[in-house]
Design a protein around this motif. Structure first.
Motif, PDB file in Angstrom:
ATOM      1  N   TYR A  45      29.847  21.686 -14.384  1.00 14.02           N
ATOM      2  CA  TYR A  45      29.953  21.635 -12.923  1.00 14.02           C
ATOM      3  C   TYR A  45      29.294  20.358 -12.385  1.00 14.02           C
ATOM      4  O   TYR A  45      29.805  19.725 -11.461  1.00 14.02           O
ATOM      5  CB  TYR A  45      29.291  22.872 -12.292  1.00 14.02           C
ATOM      6  CG  TYR A  45      29.485  22.932 -10.795  1.00 14.02           C
ATOM      7  CD1 TYR A  45      30.665  23.432 -10.242  1.00 14.02           C
ATOM      8  CD2 TYR A  45      28.501  22.476  -9.925  1.00 14.02           C
ATOM      9  CE1 TYR A  45      30.850  23.466  -8.869  1.00 14.02           C
ATOM     10  CE2 TYR A  45      28.685  22.507  -8.549  1.00 14.02           C
ATOM     11  CZ  TYR A  45      29.855  23.004  -8.029  1.00 14.02           C
ATOM     12  OH  TYR A  45      30.055  23.026  -6.668  1.00 14.02           O
ATOM     13  N   VAL A  46      28.174  19.978 -12.993  1.00 15.75           N
ATOM     14  CA  VAL A  46      27.433  18.801 -12.510  1.00 15.75           C
ATOM     15  C   VAL A  46      28.014  17.512 -13.099  1.00 15.75           C
ATOM     16  O   VAL A  46      28.215  16.521 -12.395  1.00 15.75           O
ATOM     17  CB  VAL A  46      25.926  18.922 -12.863  1.00 15.75           C
ATOM     18  CG1 VAL A  46      25.157  17.706 -12.335  1.00 15.75           C
ATOM     19  CG2 VAL A  46      25.352  20.210 -12.295  1.00 15.75           C
ATOM     20  N   SER A 133      21.428  19.900   0.872  1.00 13.50           N
ATOM     21  CA  SER A 133      22.778  20.441   1.060  1.00 13.50           C
ATOM     22  C   SER A 133      22.780  21.718   1.901  1.00 13.50           C
ATOM     23  O   SER A 133      21.811  22.471   1.917  1.00 13.50           O
ATOM     24  CB  SER A 133      23.377  20.756  -0.313  1.00 13.50           C
ATOM     25  OG  SER A 133      24.579  21.453  -0.176  1.00 13.50           O
ATOM     26  N   LEU A 135      24.410  24.048   0.893  1.00  8.66           N
ATOM     27  CA  LEU A 135      24.507  25.053  -0.173  1.00  8.66           C
ATOM     28  C   LEU A 135      23.182  25.156  -0.921  1.00  8.66           C
ATOM     29  O   LEU A 135      23.015  24.602  -1.997  1.00  8.66           O
ATOM     30  CB  LEU A 135      25.649  24.683  -1.128  1.00  8.66           C
ATOM     31  CG  LEU A 135      27.032  24.604  -0.468  1.00  8.66           C
ATOM     32  CD1 LEU A 135      28.056  23.985  -1.404  1.00  8.66           C
ATOM     33  CD2 LEU A 135      27.492  26.007  -0.033  1.00  8.66           C
ATOM     34  N   TYR A 157      27.968  21.028   5.800  1.00  8.29           N
ATOM     35  CA  TYR A 157      29.384  21.283   5.547  1.00  8.29           C
ATOM     36  C   TYR A 157      29.869  22.061   6.765  1.00  8.29           C
ATOM     37  O   TYR A 157      29.472  23.213   6.962  1.00  8.29           O
ATOM     38  CB  TYR A 157      29.568  22.115   4.278  1.00  8.29           C
ATOM     39  CG  TYR A 157      29.562  21.319   2.996  1.00  8.29           C
ATOM     40  CD1 TYR A 157      30.301  20.144   2.879  1.00  8.29           C
ATOM     41  CD2 TYR A 157      28.859  21.755   1.883  1.00  8.29           C
ATOM     42  CE1 TYR A 157      30.317  19.418   1.703  1.00  8.29           C
ATOM     43  CE2 TYR A 157      28.869  21.035   0.691  1.00  8.29           C
ATOM     44  CZ  TYR A 157      29.606  19.863   0.613  1.00  8.29           C
ATOM     45  OH  TYR A 157      29.628  19.152  -0.555  1.00  8.29           O
ATOM     46  N   THR A 183      29.114  15.979   6.019  1.00  8.74           N
ATOM     47  CA  THR A 183      29.968  15.544   4.917  1.00  8.74           C
ATOM     48  C   THR A 183      31.432  15.809   5.270  1.00  8.74           C
ATOM     49  O   THR A 183      31.807  16.936   5.611  1.00  8.74           O
ATOM     50  CB  THR A 183      29.579  16.277   3.616  1.00  8.74           C
ATOM     51  OG1 THR A 183      28.243  15.905   3.290  1.00  8.74           O
ATOM     52  CG2 THR A 183      30.503  15.899   2.473  1.00  8.74           C
ATOM     53  N   ASP A 318      25.854   6.091  -1.817  1.00 10.61           N
ATOM     54  CA  ASP A 318      25.674   6.674  -3.145  1.00 10.61           C
ATOM     55  C   ASP A 318      26.988   6.637  -3.904  1.00 10.61           C
ATOM     56  O   ASP A 318      28.023   6.265  -3.352  1.00 10.61           O
ATOM     57  CB  ASP A 318      25.095   8.102  -3.104  1.00 10.61           C
ATOM     58  CG  ASP A 318      26.093   9.171  -2.671  1.00 10.61           C
ATOM     59  OD1 ASP A 318      27.321   9.025  -2.860  1.00 10.61           O
ATOM     60  OD2 ASP A 318      25.629  10.200  -2.155  1.00 10.61           O
ATOM     61  N   SER A 319      26.941   7.016  -5.164  1.00 11.38           N
ATOM     62  CA  SER A 319      28.070   7.175  -6.091  1.00 11.38           C
ATOM     63  C   SER A 319      27.978   6.151  -7.218  1.00 11.38           C
ATOM     64  O   SER A 319      28.304   4.974  -7.028  1.00 11.38           O
ATOM     65  CB  SER A 319      29.435   7.068  -5.400  1.00 11.38           C
ATOM     66  OG  SER A 319      29.612   8.156  -4.487  1.00 11.38           O
ATOM     67  N   GLY A 320      27.485   6.623  -8.358  1.00 11.39           N
ATOM     68  CA  GLY A 320      27.458   5.796  -9.558  1.00 11.39           C
ATOM     69  C   GLY A 320      26.142   5.108  -9.849  1.00 11.39           C
ATOM     70  O   GLY A 320      26.045   4.391 -10.848  1.00 11.39           O
ATOM     71  N   VAL A 321      25.130   5.307  -9.008  1.00 11.11           N
ATOM     72  CA  VAL A 321      23.828   4.660  -9.255  1.00 11.11           C
ATOM     73  C   VAL A 321      23.164   5.347 -10.454  1.00 11.11           C
ATOM     74  O   VAL A 321      22.956   6.564 -10.446  1.00 11.11           O
ATOM     75  CB  VAL A 321      22.921   4.772  -8.004  1.00 11.11           C
ATOM     76  CG1 VAL A 321      21.524   4.218  -8.293  1.00 11.11           C
ATOM     77  CG2 VAL A 321      23.561   4.059  -6.827  1.00 11.11           C
ATOM     78  N   VAL A 340      20.882   8.820  -5.028  1.00 12.30           N
ATOM     79  CA  VAL A 340      21.279   9.281  -6.362  1.00 12.30           C
ATOM     80  C   VAL A 340      21.548  10.775  -6.297  1.00 12.30           C
ATOM     81  O   VAL A 340      20.847  11.511  -5.598  1.00 12.30           O
ATOM     82  CB  VAL A 340      20.188   8.995  -7.425  1.00 12.30           C
ATOM     83  CG1 VAL A 340      20.156   7.517  -7.774  1.00 12.30           C
ATOM     84  CG2 VAL A 340      18.809   9.467  -6.989  1.00 12.30           C
ATOM     85  N   GLY A 341      22.587  11.203  -7.019  1.00 11.94           N
ATOM     86  CA  GLY A 341      22.913  12.627  -7.087  1.00 11.94           C
ATOM     87  C   GLY A 341      22.601  13.174  -8.465  1.00 11.94           C
ATOM     88  O   GLY A 341      21.521  13.727  -8.708  1.00 11.94           O
ATOM     89  N   ARG A 342      23.518  12.921  -9.414  1.00 15.87           N
ATOM     90  CA  ARG A 342      23.321  13.472 -10.757  1.00 15.87           C
ATOM     91  C   ARG A 342      21.980  13.058 -11.389  1.00 15.87           C
ATOM     92  O   ARG A 342      21.342  13.903 -12.046  1.00 15.87           O
ATOM     93  CB  ARG A 342      24.488  13.081 -11.659  1.00 15.87           C
ATOM     94  CG  ARG A 342      25.821  13.748 -11.236  1.00 15.87           C
ATOM     95  CD  ARG A 342      26.938  13.339 -12.165  1.00 15.87           C
ATOM     96  NE  ARG A 342      28.248  13.829 -11.779  1.00 15.87           N
ATOM     97  CZ  ARG A 342      29.094  13.214 -10.948  1.00 15.87           C
ATOM     98  NH1 ARG A 342      28.738  12.065 -10.372  1.00 15.87           N
ATOM     99  NH2 ARG A 342      30.277  13.724 -10.681  1.00 15.87           N
TER     100      ARG A 342
HETATM  101  N1  FMN Z   1      27.489  16.189  -1.533  1.00 15.15           N
HETATM  102  C1  FMN Z   1      27.348  16.844  -0.366  1.00 15.15           C
HETATM  103  O1  FMN Z   1      27.506  16.235   0.691  1.00 15.15           O
HETATM  104  N2  FMN Z   1      27.015  18.167  -0.358  1.00 15.15           N
HETATM  105  C2  FMN Z   1      26.845  18.896  -1.479  1.00 15.15           C
HETATM  106  O2  FMN Z   1      26.542  20.074  -1.435  1.00 15.15           O
HETATM  107  C3  FMN Z   1      27.044  18.225  -2.712  1.00 15.15           C
HETATM  108  N3  FMN Z   1      26.934  18.904  -3.872  1.00 15.15           N
HETATM  109  C4  FMN Z   1      27.022  18.227  -5.061  1.00 15.15           C
HETATM  110  C5  FMN Z   1      26.865  18.923  -6.257  1.00 15.15           C
HETATM  111  C6  FMN Z   1      26.863  18.240  -7.474  1.00 15.15           C
HETATM  112  C7  FMN Z   1      26.692  18.994  -8.747  1.00 15.15           C
HETATM  113  C8  FMN Z   1      27.001  16.830  -7.487  1.00 15.15           C
HETATM  114  C9  FMN Z   1      26.936  16.064  -8.781  1.00 15.15           C
HETATM  115  C10 FMN Z   1      27.208  16.146  -6.307  1.00 15.15           C
HETATM  116  C11 FMN Z   1      27.232  16.836  -5.080  1.00 15.15           C
HETATM  117  N4  FMN Z   1      27.436  16.167  -3.872  1.00 15.15           N
HETATM  118  C12 FMN Z   1      27.334  16.844  -2.692  1.00 15.15           C
HETATM  119  C13 FMN Z   1      27.672  14.721  -3.870  1.00 15.15           C
HETATM  120  C14 FMN Z   1      26.346  13.951  -3.824  1.00 15.15           C
HETATM  121  O3  FMN Z   1      25.718  14.093  -2.576  1.00 15.15           O
HETATM  122  C15 FMN Z   1      26.554  12.456  -4.064  1.00 15.15           C
HETATM  123  O4  FMN Z   1      27.518  11.980  -3.151  1.00 15.15           O
HETATM  124  C16 FMN Z   1      26.975  12.118  -5.493  1.00 15.15           C
HETATM  125  O5  FMN Z   1      26.357  12.964  -6.428  1.00 15.15           O
HETATM  126  C17 FMN Z   1      26.612  10.674  -5.795  1.00 15.15           C
HETATM  127  O6  FMN Z   1      27.106  10.287  -7.025  1.00 15.15           O
HETATM  128  P1  FMN Z   1      26.239  10.278  -8.377  1.00 15.15           P
HETATM  129  O7  FMN Z   1      26.178  11.703  -8.848  1.00 15.15           O
HETATM  130  O8  FMN Z   1      27.048   9.389  -9.240  1.00 15.15           O
HETATM  131  O9  FMN Z   1      24.865   9.727  -8.055  1.00 15.15           O
END
Ligand code: FMN
Length: 391
Positions: A45-46, A133, A135, A157, A183, A318-321, A340-342
């Motif tokens: 999922y992640v 989030s 969630l 959301y 979002t 964000d995305s890919g850092v 950073v997310g993941r």
């Molecule tokens: N973005 C949201 O706006 N709300 C969320 O609830 C949300 N849940 C996520 C759950 C997971 C498992 C992941 C990996 C990302 C989620 N995102 C969510 C997106 C992150 O906020 C972010 O945009 C993204 O992880 C950045 O990319 P990276 O994982 O490459 O750092």
């Protein structure tokens, strides 16, 4: 003055006394350590994303197409990584992006199932802000109570029930969140083969829905309370979550909901930036959701035009850092702050707040050293001409 890179020195000195790092030092190690803690459904999922996962991989590769120009004898022995955002001064430009399942990712912690609290404690300990989030596994009020002095942002959301959206925003304001991040790229769920293969989605199993289950507006619409019938409450969530009808026409309503700073997440086109600006938002959040929603271009490639259109308005990215070097590159391409997310999600999985704190320390130490050794003493010095395009 202390530098974030002092962490680097500390690791070597600890080694002299026989103390080895408690966690791995780079992204692949964090992911592997997290994987050892998570079951396949949660790990996928992640780790997974949209379609063939080209987008999430391309997000990472986009950083490798840029290099930093070194400057010598510039006296960058002390660095200032601080940034100003919505009236707050943060010691670093890094933030934790909203990760909706982090509440149940804390498998290694002593009391699993409170990952959102662990994120809040990480923010409190490091001063690195979190965008939390909608969630969550614990209600936003409980999460806010763990944030210490570090401002945090609430990610909305937007449900298809306006009354519920309003209730979330009121609660976030009352809990002390410093801004609302709406979002836009998740008005329905993306095509995610890994999750489809498991036929599993945490929220449908009534996980990470604490903000809904604790909300008076949401509860009033249920026949039985979520405590009596969590399955029915999760179905009600599924009926409420998606909002395909949300459009620019709704921006005035969203803007009118709060006096807090309002940011739109998922904006990647300059025309959308201009519409957002016209609609009175306070900040843009350029992101393709880490490649989890729509297959799209790498977010980093879209950032410079977004920054130009924002014309001085803060742009979060964000995305890919995956490293401190990536943080520096995103700043040089115009981001005001870099999320950073993941990476920190893996940190929570491998060691709760201690794991996430370690990830952030690594990212910040590397960003700091990258700036210093390349001769840049402050974030203001990181401009586009610092970067070289790698063919
Ligand atoms: N973005 C949201 O706006 N709300 C969320 O609830 C949300 N849940 C996520 C759950 C997971 C498992 C992941 C990996 C990302 C989620 N995102 C969510 C997106 C992150 O906020 C972010 O945009 C993204 O992880 C950045 O990319 P990276 O994982 O490459 O750092």
């Amino acid at each position: 003055m202390a530098n974030f890179s002092d962490f680097n020195t500390g690791v070597y000195f600890n080694g002299l006394f026989g103390t080895m790092p408690a966690f791995p030092m780079e992204y692949a190690g964090w992911e592997a350590a997290a994987r050892a803690q998570l079951d396949d459904v949660m790990y996928d999922y992640v780790a997974g994303g949209a379609g063939d996962e080209f987008t999430q991989d391309a997000n990472v590769r986009a950083f490798q197409r840029w290099g930093i120009t070194p400057r010598m004898l510039s006296g960058a022995a002390e660095r200032d990584l601080s940034v100003e955002l919505f009236g707050h001064r943060f010691a670093s430009p890094v933030f934790m992006a909203p990760v909706g399942v982090v509440g149940v990712m804390d498998a290694a912690s002593e009391t699993p199932g409170h990952g959102d609290l662990e994120v809040a404690r990480t923010a409190a300990a490091t001063g690195v802000p979190a965008v939390m989030s909608t969630l969550m596994q614990d209600p936003m009020e409980a999460v806010a109570a763990e944030l210490g002095d570090t401002p945090a942002f609430f990610q909305l959301y937007t449900p298809n029930d306006r009354e519920l959206a309003e209730s979330f925003v009121r609660r976030a304001e009352a809990a002390g969140f410093a801004g609302i991040v709406v979002t836009l790229d998740t008005w329905t769920l993306g095509w995610r083969p890994r999750d489809l293969q498991h036929a599993a989605m945490p929220q449908l199993q009534a996980k990470c829905l604490a903000n809904y289950f604790s909300d008076p507006v949401f509860r009033a619409k249920l026949d039985k309370t979520p405590e009596e019938d969590p399955g029915a409450a999760a179905i009600q969530w599924a009926l409420t979550f998606g909002n395909p009808g949300l459009s620019w026409d709704d921006l005035a309503w969203l803007r009118g909901l709060t006096d807090l700073p309002l940011l739109l997440k998922g904006i990647c086109h300059p025309d959308d930036v201009r519409r957002a600006k016209d609609g009175g938002v306070d900040g843009i959040y350029c992101s393709n959701h880490g490649g989890r929603q729509a297959a799209s271009a790498p977010a980093l490639d879209l950032l410079p035009d977004v920054v130009t259109a924002a014309d001085g308005m803060p742009v979060l990215f964000d995305s890919g850092v995956r490293s401190g070097v990536d943080v520096v590159k995103a700043l040089a391409l115009g981001a005001t702050a870099v999320g950073v997310g993941r990476p920190y999600g893996w940190g929570i999985a491998m060691g709760g707040a201690a794991g996430a704190q370690h990830v952030l320390q690594c990212l910040l130490a590397e960003a700091d050293l990258t700036m210093g050794l390349n001769g840049y003493a402050s974030v203001a010095e990181l401009t586009r001409d610092v970067l070289v395009r790698i063919p």
